[in-house]
Design a protein around this motif. Structure first.
Motif, PDB file in Angstrom:
ATOM      1  N   THR A  49      33.763  78.952   2.731  1.00 58.60           N
ATOM      2  CA  THR A  49      33.213  78.666   1.414  1.00 58.60           C
ATOM      3  C   THR A  49      31.726  79.004   1.441  1.00 58.60           C
ATOM      4  O   THR A  49      31.176  79.326   2.505  1.00 58.60           O
ATOM      5  N   ALA A  51      29.441  76.986   1.313  1.00 59.35           N
ATOM      6  CA  ALA A  51      28.799  75.988   2.176  1.00 59.35           C
ATOM      7  C   ALA A  51      28.816  76.421   3.642  1.00 59.35           C
ATOM      8  O   ALA A  51      27.905  76.077   4.405  1.00 59.35           O
ATOM      9  N   TYR A  59      22.191  76.788  -0.251  1.00 60.18           N
ATOM     10  CA  TYR A  59      23.422  76.317  -0.881  1.00 60.18           C
ATOM     11  C   TYR A  59      23.121  75.212  -1.898  1.00 60.18           C
ATOM     12  O   TYR A  59      23.623  75.230  -3.025  1.00 60.18           O
ATOM     13  N   ALA A  60      22.272  74.252  -1.506  1.00 62.50           N
ATOM     14  CA  ALA A  60      21.917  73.140  -2.401  1.00 62.50           C
ATOM     15  C   ALA A  60      21.192  73.654  -3.639  1.00 62.50           C
ATOM     16  O   ALA A  60      21.433  73.187  -4.764  1.00 62.50           O
ATOM     17  N   LYS A  63      23.783  75.406  -5.962  1.00 62.07           N
ATOM     18  CA  LYS A  63      24.629  74.438  -6.657  1.00 62.07           C
ATOM     19  C   LYS A  63      23.862  73.740  -7.767  1.00 62.07           C
ATOM     20  O   LYS A  63      24.380  73.554  -8.874  1.00 62.07           O
ATOM     21  N   VAL A  67      24.891  73.465 -11.704  1.00 59.41           N
ATOM     22  CA  VAL A  67      25.097  72.128 -12.279  1.00 59.41           C
ATOM     23  C   VAL A  67      24.180  71.926 -13.475  1.00 59.41           C
ATOM     24  O   VAL A  67      24.581  71.379 -14.511  1.00 59.41           O
ATOM     25  N   ALA A  72      29.219  72.215 -13.332  1.00 58.01           N
ATOM     26  CA  ALA A  72      29.611  71.371 -12.195  1.00 58.01           C
ATOM     27  C   ALA A  72      31.116  71.457 -11.935  1.00 58.01           C
ATOM     28  O   ALA A  72      31.557  71.543 -10.779  1.00 58.01           O
ATOM     29  N   PHE A  75      32.111  74.853 -10.324  1.00 57.85           N
ATOM     30  CA  PHE A  75      31.512  75.251  -9.056  1.00 57.85           C
ATOM     31  C   PHE A  75      32.519  75.378  -7.913  1.00 57.85           C
ATOM     32  O   PHE A  75      32.367  76.269  -7.067  1.00 57.85           O
ATOM     33  N   GLU A  79      32.598  78.448  -5.263  1.00 56.30           N
ATOM     34  CA  GLU A  79      32.415  78.214  -3.829  1.00 56.30           C
ATOM     35  C   GLU A  79      33.306  79.098  -2.977  1.00 56.30           C
ATOM     36  O   GLU A  79      33.012  79.313  -1.798  1.00 56.30           O
TER      37      GLU A  79
END
Length: 258
Positions: A49, A51, A59-60, A63, A67, A72, A75, A79
């Protein structure tokens, strides 16, 4: 390749060109089987993924961007996509709601394809799915992560400056303003960065030559057949664009409209 309400009605010259052609050739064949296969081909291998492929801070950040735009729930689907494919979505992030909701209608290349099918015309593509995928699949893992990071950086910079590059490109495209459109497109590549130079070559320069060679080959092999070739505007402009290369190969190219 981006939908816009202003592109749903074709100008008369475009309608005439499609109707008078025997075969419509997009960059890729746009039938449903190819589209479904392409969607499958941009998925990460089983067990991976975003992640697992990206540094945790990147990655954060990715995301959070989705979002913040209300994606959200979507996602988890993103991923499972390859990093380069997600980077392409980031570039369109501020327009995804309209695109997914159909607010802009169909992208013009898909619209041309559908009109051609309705008229019973043959449809095909200048490139194969494998060739298009190889443009980005050939990037290393680090290069794909850098591409994503640079796309996020540019999006944040544009937001601070109140710019919407997608809207700007579309306005120039619809106006038929070649020089300003080329300048805007070129501005998307920082040639002081090795990755940008590599992307420009793989995404534009190399493909321009391939598409030009195949257009010439098709026309010469079937001189009595009328073809309509539909490629992205970035491939038509500049000294190494398809139009300039066709002229260099002895073909007469005439701009019709606007």
């Amino acid at each position: 390749h981006v939908p816009d309400p202003r592109l749903q009605a074709f100008p008369p010259a475009l309608e005439k060109a499609i109707s008078s052609s025997d075969e419509i050739v997009n960059e890729l064949p746009l039938d449903s089987a190819i589209t479904a296969s392409m969607m499958s081909s941009i998925q990460l291998p089983h067990g991976k993924t975003l992640a697992t492929e990206l540094p945790a801070p990147l990655y954060a950040r990715l995301k959070a961007a989705f979002v913040a735009k209300g994606f959200a729930m979507a996602f988890p689907v993103l991923e499972r996509m390859k990093v380069w494919a997600v980077a392409a979505q980031v570039a369109l992030l501020d327009h995804l709601q309209d695109m997914m909701g159909g607010g802009g209608g169909k992208a013009i290349d898909m619209n041309i394809h559908d009109v051609a099918k309705d008229e019973g015309k043959a449809t095909s593509g200048l490139e194969t799915q494998a060739e298009q995928l190889a443009v980005f699949d050939g990037l290393t893992k680090d290069e794909q992560a850098r591409m994503l990071e640079q796309t996020l950086d540019q999006r944040e910079k544009d937001a601070k400056e109140g710019k919407d590059p997608v809207a700007a490109l579309m306005t120039l495209y619809i106006a038929g303003a070649e020089a300003p459109l080329l300048k805007e497109l070129d501005g998307g590549f920082d040639l002081s960065r090795p990755l940008d130079k590599k992307l420009l070559k793989r995404l534009i320069t190399d493909r321009n030559k391939r598409m030009t060679d195949r257009i010439v080959a098709l026309v010469k092999a079937n001189p009595a057949k009328g073809y309509f070739f539909a490629v992205g505007a970035a491939h038509l402009l500049g000294d190494d664009g398809v139009v300039a290369q066709l002229k260099k190969k002895g073909m007469t190219v005439e701009r019709v409209a606007p």
